[in-house]
Design a protein around this motif. Structure first.
Motif, PDB file in Angstrom:
ATOM      1  N   TRP A  70      29.545 -30.857  29.712  1.00  0.00           N
ATOM      2  CA  TRP A  70      28.757 -29.981  30.583  1.00  0.00           C
ATOM      3  C   TRP A  70      27.639 -30.782  31.252  1.00  0.00           C
ATOM      4  O   TRP A  70      27.404 -30.655  32.456  1.00  0.00           O
ATOM      5  N   TYR A 105      36.537 -22.082  23.470  1.00  0.00           N
ATOM      6  CA  TYR A 105      35.451 -21.650  22.589  1.00  0.00           C
ATOM      7  C   TYR A 105      34.782 -20.362  23.060  1.00  0.00           C
ATOM      8  O   TYR A 105      33.734 -19.987  22.556  1.00  0.00           O
ATOM      9  N   LEU A 123      32.167 -28.766  19.945  1.00  0.00           N
ATOM     10  CA  LEU A 123      31.015 -28.227  20.656  1.00  0.00           C
ATOM     11  C   LEU A 123      30.110 -29.357  21.148  1.00  0.00           C
ATOM     12  O   LEU A 123      29.539 -29.271  22.230  1.00  0.00           O
ATOM     13  N   SER A 141      23.535 -17.004  21.702  1.00  0.00           N
ATOM     14  CA  SER A 141      24.371 -15.925  22.228  1.00  0.00           C
ATOM     15  C   SER A 141      25.303 -15.354  21.159  1.00  0.00           C
ATOM     16  O   SER A 141      25.521 -15.955  20.110  1.00  0.00           O
ATOM     17  N   TRP A 190      31.848 -18.990  15.965  1.00  0.00           N
ATOM     18  CA  TRP A 190      32.073 -20.398  15.693  1.00  0.00           C
ATOM     19  C   TRP A 190      31.797 -20.723  14.236  1.00  0.00           C
ATOM     20  O   TRP A 190      30.952 -20.118  13.589  1.00  0.00           O
ATOM     21  N   ALA A 240      35.682 -24.954  27.292  1.00  0.00           N
ATOM     22  CA  ALA A 240      34.816 -23.774  27.408  1.00  0.00           C
ATOM     23  C   ALA A 240      35.639 -22.498  27.252  1.00  0.00           C
ATOM     24  O   ALA A 240      35.189 -21.542  26.611  1.00  0.00           O
ATOM     25  N   GLN A 253      36.645 -15.455  26.589  1.00  0.00           N
ATOM     26  CA  GLN A 253      36.348 -14.279  25.766  1.00  0.00           C
ATOM     27  C   GLN A 253      37.489 -13.268  25.846  1.00  0.00           C
ATOM     28  O   GLN A 253      37.869 -12.671  24.846  1.00  0.00           O
ATOM     29  N   THR A 273      20.816 -25.227  27.814  1.00  0.00           N
ATOM     30  CA  THR A 273      22.160 -24.650  27.761  1.00  0.00           C
ATOM     31  C   THR A 273      22.652 -24.558  26.324  1.00  0.00           C
ATOM     32  O   THR A 273      23.214 -23.544  25.902  1.00  0.00           O
ATOM     33  N   TRP A 329      23.692 -21.201  24.297  1.00  0.00           N
ATOM     34  CA  TRP A 329      24.989 -20.991  23.627  1.00  0.00           C
ATOM     35  C   TRP A 329      24.781 -20.599  22.165  1.00  0.00           C
ATOM     36  O   TRP A 329      25.437 -19.701  21.652  1.00  0.00           O
ATOM     37  N   ILE A 372      33.262 -19.500  25.800  1.00  0.00           N
ATOM     38  CA  ILE A 372      32.021 -19.575  26.562  1.00  0.00           C
ATOM     39  C   ILE A 372      32.185 -18.889  27.911  1.00  0.00           C
ATOM     40  O   ILE A 372      31.257 -18.265  28.405  1.00  0.00           O
ATOM     41  N   THR A 373      33.355 -18.974  28.487  1.00  0.00           N
ATOM     42  CA  THR A 373      33.612 -18.345  29.778  1.00  0.00           C
ATOM     43  C   THR A 373      34.131 -16.920  29.572  1.00  0.00           C
ATOM     44  O   THR A 373      34.673 -16.598  28.511  1.00  0.00           O
TER      45      THR A 373
END
Length: 142
Positions: A77, A100, A70, A56, A62, A97, A107, A49, A53, A102-103
């Motif tokens: 997580w 930052y 993080l 991606s 970041w 999440a 976003q 995972t 991240w 991630i979800t």
């Protein structure tokens, strides 16, 4: 629910600037600050995972200053993934999440969009295709 629904049209007809700013693409893809830091959580799933991240397009947003949170995020997580997390820890993970990006909600809240040259996400069908388990097998004559 906040953060749900379709993204706004990139070619909008309105002339005023949005209150939250324009949608912006990531400046690149992946962690942009040298070597990827090692995963602080234990376990193969956490390492996978973490690597996902860091590879991606969201990782391009970041900064090195984000690393402390993080690290906490991947540990939360891993705890949630193992089923040992409390409700408060799951809630904290979800909020971090989102913070930052991630979800999808995170976003959208940050108004981040995927860069045009970023690889497309794996679809749910590709991820859970039952035939993928047997893809390495070949039919032989009897």
């Amino acid at each position: 629910m906040a953060g749900r629904g379709p993204s706004p049209n990139e070619h909008r007809q309105r002339t005023n600037d949005p209150v939250r700013g324009e949608w912006q693409a990531a400046p690149g893809v992946g962690w942009q600050h040298g070597d990827v830091p090692p995963c602080p959580a234990r376990g193969a799933a956490a390492a996978e995972t973490w690597a996902g991240w860091m590879r991606s397009w969201i990782a391009a947003h970041w900064a090195p200053e984000d690393m402390a949170n993080l690290r906490l995020l991947i540990k939360l997580w891993a705890k949630a993934d193992s089923g040992k997390a409390t409700g408060a820890e799951r809630s904290e993970y979800r909020q971090l999440a989102d913070s930052y990006g991630i979800t999808p909600k995170g976003q959208q809240d940050r108004r981040w969009t995927r860069p045009p040259d970023a690889p497309a996400a794996v679809t749910e069908r590709q991820m859970f295709d039952p035939r993928a388990e047997y893809a390495h097998l070949r039919v032989v004559n009897e």
